[in-house]
Every structure is written in C-alpha cells, then in structure tokens.
Design a protein around this motif. Structure first.
Motif, PDB file in Angstrom:
ATOM      1  N   LYS A 198      -2.876  64.704 -23.369  1.00 46.58           N
ATOM      2  CA  LYS A 198      -3.338  63.305 -23.362  1.00 46.58           C
ATOM      3  C   LYS A 198      -3.983  62.933 -22.026  1.00 46.58           C
ATOM      4  N   TYR A 201      -7.427  64.809 -22.044  1.00 42.22           N
ATOM      5  CA  TYR A 201      -8.281  64.253 -23.106  1.00 42.22           C
ATOM      6  C   TYR A 201      -9.202  63.143 -22.576  1.00 42.22           C
ATOM      7  N   ARG A 202      -8.775  62.475 -21.529  1.00 43.01           N
ATOM      8  CA  ARG A 202      -9.584  61.367 -20.975  1.00 43.01           C
ATOM      9  C   ARG A 202     -10.789  61.881 -20.181  1.00 43.01           C
TER      10      ARG A 202
END
Length: 310
Positions: A198, A201-202
C-alpha cells in the motif's frame, strides 16, 4: 511450478494444455481472484521467457530448447548440449493491481516481486518511507520477535534501498526502523506484506519492470538510463536522482524492436518521431512487455467499443 515466495506446486499438464489453461488451473489452486496479468515463464540457460497464453505449453518449450541449441552449439561440436528448464508463474502485467484486493496474490506474488526492486534502489523514496518499509519487511521475516532488532545494522542491505543505505548512519536507520516497528505492534506478517504494498502503490513506479540501459541517441538524456515499463507506459528515469524524466504512454509508441544487444523504440510518428536506441541484453524482455501491455490495452479498448455499440 515455482512461485516468487519460494514455494512450488506440482501440476499435471498434457500435450493439449495451452498456457492460458495452465495459468487458470494455477490461479484456481492458489485461490487467486483472477489470473489476469499473470504469466508462465520458462527459465532456460540464462534467459527467462514468457509463454504466450495461446501457445500449447509443451510446444513452446520444445521450440525454445531447439532455438537455444541452435544458438549455442556445444564447444566440441559433437553432442548437442542438454538444457534443463524451470517453470515460474508470476505477475507480468500490473494493469489492475490494487493492494488489498486479492490477498493471496499480494502475499504470494506482489510483495515478493516488488521487494527486490525496492532494495535495488529503483524507486524514488524518502528516508522516512524507506524506514517504514524496512520495519514492515522485518515484520514479514521475524513477526513479533524483537530478538533480531539488534542485528538491524548488519542486515540493512536486506531492508533498505541500496542507494539510500549511506544516507545516514546504521544506528540512525536502526532507530527509525525500530520506531516504525513498535508502531505496528500486533500486525501479522501477512498484513505487513499488504501494508508494504500500500505504501509503494502510491508511487508512479509501482508494478514496473525496470531495465538498466545505455543510450547514445538522445543528448537530452544521460548516457545511462533506468527504464520502467508499467501500466502508464515507458518511463525514462535518471539513474542517480531517480527523477522520472519523461513517461511515454503506449499510444505514443509507434514502433519497437529488439536483438541480443539492443532495444529500439520510436516515440511519435515514424516520419517525425524521436528514436531511442538502448544497449541491453534484456531487449527481448522489454520487447515482450511492451507488446503484451499494448495488446492488452487494445483488447480493453475493443471491449469498451463493443459495450458502447450494444
């Protein structure tokens, strides 16, 4: 069949098994939500080659071994060399990959495929992000055990991107990693894998395949380049600062080719486009990835057209 998390499974395959069906049965066995974007890869000699989904699996392997034998006759010219091969199943196209959407895919594939890219220093990453991710990697390896925290300075190369390791002292890295680790108390190793994804993912380079190449065709770019191929297109990255110099969407790439020592790409139209010629031994992989992403994009565009017509 080998998987990125160092596990493997045996599958029965016959002469009529196509790669696509093989992928589906693996996905089913591993309880993945979808086999989209996954591919079989055959590792033979020093090459890792993706199996086209429409091909019969054994036909593909036979053609591949014949091709390698022709390309590399044995030294004494007598008996043909014997090649063994290994079969891997991995995520290839990261078009719809969202961490947390398919837990098994995250735990078996996505985490283990993204971690080496981070450690090689391919992403642009702050010191705080690096220590946050290192704490999650430590948790994946050791869970709630704090015994190994004292060894962090000796295992930094397995925790911190190579280009950042010297950005501060080993003790400072340890202090930051322990701080983040303590903040995640009670998190399971599986959850740590998903939390890790997560964070990455950015970034615009999430889910990229990276290639270190040398180019001399465009004076606007450094001679040594890092090329990232992902769902956005083909990005040229500065090898030291990790700044994305340009991202060429797939719709702008009009032509590409590859050989044993090069990868060539034309951006814009064939008459007035800019050309980029790269020295690399992985041209075949870049070529295949570009072809696969573009054919997936065209398939999706045709599906949308059909839906609109309905």
């Amino acid at each position: 069949v080998y998987f990125p998390d160092d596990t493997d499974e045996a599958f029965e395959v016959d002469s009529s098994t196509r790669a696509k069906d093989f992928c589906s049965s693996i996905s089913h066995r591993l309880n993945l939500k979808s086999s989209e974007g996954f591919s079989l890869f055959v590792k033979i000699a020093d090459k890792v080659i993706s199996v086209p989904e429409g091909d019969f699996f054994f036909d593909f392997v036979r053609h591949l071994t014949d091709w390698i034998k022709k390309a590399r006759p044995s030294r004494d010219g007598s008996t043909t060399p014997h090649f063994t091969y290994q079969v891997f199943f991995m995520k290839k196209l990261w078009t719809n990959t969202v961490p947390g959407k398919d837990r098994n895919a995250d735990i078996i594939f996505h985490f283990h495929q993204e971690l080496p890219k981070l450690l090689r220093g391919y992403h642009r990453c702050t010191k705080d992000e690096a220590s946050r991710l290192a704490a999650l990697v430590y948790r994946v390896r050791f869970g709630e055990s704090k015994q190994e925290l004292g060894l962090i300075p000796n295992m930094l190369r397995d925790l911190i991107p190579a280009d950042l390791a010297k950005a501060q002292s080993t003790n400072e890295w340890k202090r930051l990693i322990v701080q983040h680790y303590n903040g995640d108390a009670g998190m399971s190793p599986e959850e740590a894998k998903i939390s890790f994804l997560k964070v990455i993912y950015r970034w615009p380079t999430f889910g990229s395949a990276f290639f270190e190449v040398k180019q001399t065709t465009d004076p606007n770019y450094p001679e040594h380049l890092l090329i990232a191929i992902n769902k956005q297109g083909v990005s040229l990255i500065h090898p030291v600062s990790k700044e994305i110099l340009v991202t060429n969407p797939f719709t702008r790439i009009s032509n590409w080719s590859s050989g044993n020592t090069y990868f060539h790409m034309t951006i814009g139209n064939l008459v007035r486009g800019t050309k980029l010629l790269c020295e690399t031994s992985l041209g075949y992989k870049m070529d295949d990835l570009l072809t696969s992403y573009i054919s997936l994009m065209l398939t999706n565009m045709n599906k949308q057209k059909t839906l609109r017509l309905k």
